[in-house]
Design an enzyme around this catalytic site. Sequence first.
Site, PDB file in Angstrom:
ATOM      1  N   HIS A  20     -62.279 -31.809 112.925  1.00  0.00           N
ATOM      2  CA  HIS A  20     -63.926 -31.842 113.828  1.00  0.00           C
ATOM      3  C   HIS A  20     -65.054 -30.555 113.344  1.00  0.00           C
ATOM      4  O   HIS A  20     -65.169 -30.097 114.218  1.00  0.00           O
ATOM      5  CB  HIS A  20     -63.550 -32.598 114.997  1.00  0.00           C
ATOM      6  CG  HIS A  20     -65.515 -33.100 115.445  1.00  0.00           C
ATOM      7  ND1 HIS A  20     -65.453 -33.692 116.978  1.00  0.00           N
ATOM      8  CD2 HIS A  20     -66.813 -33.097 114.886  1.00  0.00           C
ATOM      9  CE1 HIS A  20     -67.279 -33.627 116.842  1.00  0.00           C
ATOM     10  NE2 HIS A  20     -67.911 -32.984 116.307  1.00  0.00           N
ATOM     11  N   HIS A  22     -68.131 -30.772 110.542  1.00  0.00           N
ATOM     12  CA  HIS A  22     -69.335 -30.747 109.782  1.00  0.00           C
ATOM     13  C   HIS A  22     -69.592 -30.126 108.576  1.00  0.00           C
ATOM     14  O   HIS A  22     -69.833 -29.032 109.350  1.00  0.00           O
ATOM     15  CB  HIS A  22     -70.660 -31.284 110.728  1.00  0.00           C
ATOM     16  CG  HIS A  22     -70.535 -32.092 111.633  1.00  0.00           C
ATOM     17  ND1 HIS A  22     -71.079 -33.750 111.756  1.00  0.00           N
ATOM     18  CD2 HIS A  22     -69.941 -32.402 112.587  1.00  0.00           C
ATOM     19  CE1 HIS A  22     -70.319 -33.835 112.743  1.00  0.00           C
ATOM     20  NE2 HIS A  22     -70.152 -33.647 113.804  1.00  0.00           N
ATOM     21  N   HIS A 200     -68.128 -40.064 116.182  1.00  0.00           N
ATOM     22  CA  HIS A 200     -68.652 -39.812 117.498  1.00  0.00           C
ATOM     23  C   HIS A 200     -69.289 -40.857 119.009  1.00  0.00           C
ATOM     24  O   HIS A 200     -69.828 -41.904 118.635  1.00  0.00           O
ATOM     25  CB  HIS A 200     -69.846 -38.696 117.332  1.00  0.00           C
ATOM     26  CG  HIS A 200     -70.039 -37.811 116.275  1.00  0.00           C
ATOM     27  ND1 HIS A 200     -68.718 -38.038 114.939  1.00  0.00           N
ATOM     28  CD2 HIS A 200     -70.166 -36.152 116.325  1.00  0.00           C
ATOM     29  CE1 HIS A 200     -68.620 -36.341 115.200  1.00  0.00           C
ATOM     30  NE2 HIS A 200     -69.452 -36.116 115.876  1.00  0.00           N
ATOM     31  N   GLU A 203     -70.214 -38.702 123.186  1.00  0.00           N
ATOM     32  CA  GLU A 203     -70.752 -37.014 123.428  1.00  0.00           C
ATOM     33  C   GLU A 203     -72.354 -37.015 124.420  1.00  0.00           C
ATOM     34  O   GLU A 203     -71.766 -36.637 125.329  1.00  0.00           O
ATOM     35  CB  GLU A 203     -71.826 -36.306 122.183  1.00  0.00           C
ATOM     36  CG  GLU A 203     -71.259 -34.554 121.559  1.00  0.00           C
ATOM     37  CD  GLU A 203     -71.963 -34.587 120.835  1.00  0.00           C
ATOM     38  OE1 GLU A 203     -72.497 -35.532 119.948  1.00  0.00           O
ATOM     39  OE2 GLU A 203     -72.709 -33.316 119.801  1.00  0.00           O
ATOM     40  N   ASP A 281     -66.840 -27.899 115.617  1.00  0.00           N
ATOM     41  CA  ASP A 281     -67.945 -29.274 115.161  1.00  0.00           C
ATOM     42  C   ASP A 281     -69.125 -28.054 114.450  1.00  0.00           C
ATOM     43  O   ASP A 281     -69.257 -28.552 113.179  1.00  0.00           O
ATOM     44  CB  ASP A 281     -68.700 -29.375 117.048  1.00  0.00           C
ATOM     45  CG  ASP A 281     -70.055 -30.461 116.456  1.00  0.00           C
ATOM     46  OD1 ASP A 281     -69.421 -30.915 115.804  1.00  0.00           O
ATOM     47  OD2 ASP A 281     -70.086 -30.778 117.219  1.00  0.00           O
ATOM     48  N   ASP A 282     -70.220 -27.389 114.898  1.00  0.00           N
ATOM     49  CA  ASP A 282     -70.921 -27.113 113.342  1.00  0.00           C
ATOM     50  C   ASP A 282     -70.999 -25.337 113.657  1.00  0.00           C
ATOM     51  O   ASP A 282     -71.743 -25.058 114.825  1.00  0.00           O
ATOM     52  CB  ASP A 282     -71.992 -27.163 113.987  1.00  0.00           C
ATOM     53  CG  ASP A 282     -72.669 -29.421 113.975  1.00  0.00           C
ATOM     54  OD1 ASP A 282     -72.174 -29.493 112.771  1.00  0.00           O
ATOM     55  OD2 ASP A 282     -72.130 -30.009 114.814  1.00  0.00           O
TER      56      ASP A 282
HETATM   57  N1  ADE Z   1     -73.843 -34.251 113.476  1.00  0.00           N
HETATM   58  C1  ADE Z   1     -73.120 -32.674 113.056  1.00  0.00           C
HETATM   59  N2  ADE Z   1     -72.414 -32.386 114.692  1.00  0.00           N
HETATM   60  C2  ADE Z   1     -73.203 -33.561 115.298  1.00  0.00           C
HETATM   61  C3  ADE Z   1     -72.767 -33.558 116.490  1.00  0.00           C
HETATM   62  N3  ADE Z   1     -72.050 -32.434 117.495  1.00  0.00           N
HETATM   63  N4  ADE Z   1     -72.793 -35.163 117.229  1.00  0.00           N
HETATM   64  C4  ADE Z   1     -73.587 -35.529 116.308  1.00  0.00           C
HETATM   65  N5  ADE Z   1     -73.919 -35.195 115.492  1.00  0.00           N
HETATM   66  C5  ADE Z   1     -73.393 -34.058 114.235  1.00  0.00           C
HETATM   67 ZN    ZN Z   2     -69.651 -33.603 115.099  1.00  0.00          ZN
END
Ligand code: ADE
Ligand code: ZN
Length: 340
Positions: A20, A22, A200, A203, A281-282
């Site tokens: 996971h 992006h 997703h 969350e 994630d990011d």
């Molecule tokens: N796009 C990038 N990161 C995300 C996240 N944590 N939740 C939903 N969309 C995303």
């Molecule tokens: Zn994500």
Amino acid sequence: MTDAGGLIAFTAGLPKAELHVHIEGTLEPELMFALAKRNRIDIPFKTVDDVRAAYAFTRLQDFLDIYYEGAKVLRTEADFRDLAGAYFNRAAADNVRHAEIFFDPQTHTDRGIPFDVVMKGLLQAQDDARRTHGLTSKLILCFLRHLDEDAAFGTLDAAQPWLHKLAAVGLDSSEIGHPPRKFARVFAAASDMGLKRVAHAGEEGPPEYVREALDILNVHRLDHGNRALEDADLTARLARTAMTLTVCPLSNLKLCVVKDLETHPLPRMLAQGLRATINSDDPAYFGGYINDNYAAMAKAGSLDRGAFALLARNSFLGSFLGDAEVSAHLAALDAYLSRA
Ligand code: ADE
Ligand code: ZN
């Protein structure tokens, strides 16, 4: 070394997969500035410190607004290659042996960047990472759920020449108000094309969205899934079906999905038999790559070596690799555990 220090070193050395991440969320401020200069694009920040100071979020949408803004510096094949190349180098240093990365084509095609430009850049970086680090990877095309079904079908059309290079489709962006059922037909079409499915869910959205991801989108993995724990039947079902959850601790903290990591649901997920994994994630926005996420959970204090070994094991079991590849990775993990 303190006990936490020893545990952190142990988690850092674990061979692992990342399921996971992006790719647009790996855009470090330094690269953002370099690409803005290369492409002569104005960005609303003067310094790298200004950018980092803007990364204070109270919910998912705060982050998404700034994340889509940042992605505007990505324009050419070389930009996407450099972005993904930087991530793969970073991941290899964290002992990531396999990565399944999300990309958001609509974020780029809506700005006039052709789908092919994105794909060619990412594919080059994947080849480089395999040659340089022996790091394998797969691509997951994500639909932006705040956009409509027609737009998602348009993206699936644009992906046709590249289907053999894609492992799965996913669903990301603003969760609340955009339930999985909105994309039922798109996911069914993707399934008919031989693509796997992830989404997703849970969350910020309620357990009902998790059920829809399972029952309507027929997902192979759930991204996040935290709020599934609010529903005991759903939790039991996820455990029974060995559904992989791609959990992202530092993301959850930064987006205020959890109040602190000491009470993060990950230990409860494992205790309830869920196939949870740790992911970043990011990472450029949330303060850490995959090993930083392992380390943050180690510092939080409620997981031991056995739990972290299980999380790494789950990352390979939950991947879209074939059985022989999974077995080889698990053998390497066992070899590490016998030495550590
Ligand atoms: N796009 C990038 N990161 C995300 C996240 N944590 N939740 C939903 N969309 C995303
Ligand atoms: Zn994500």
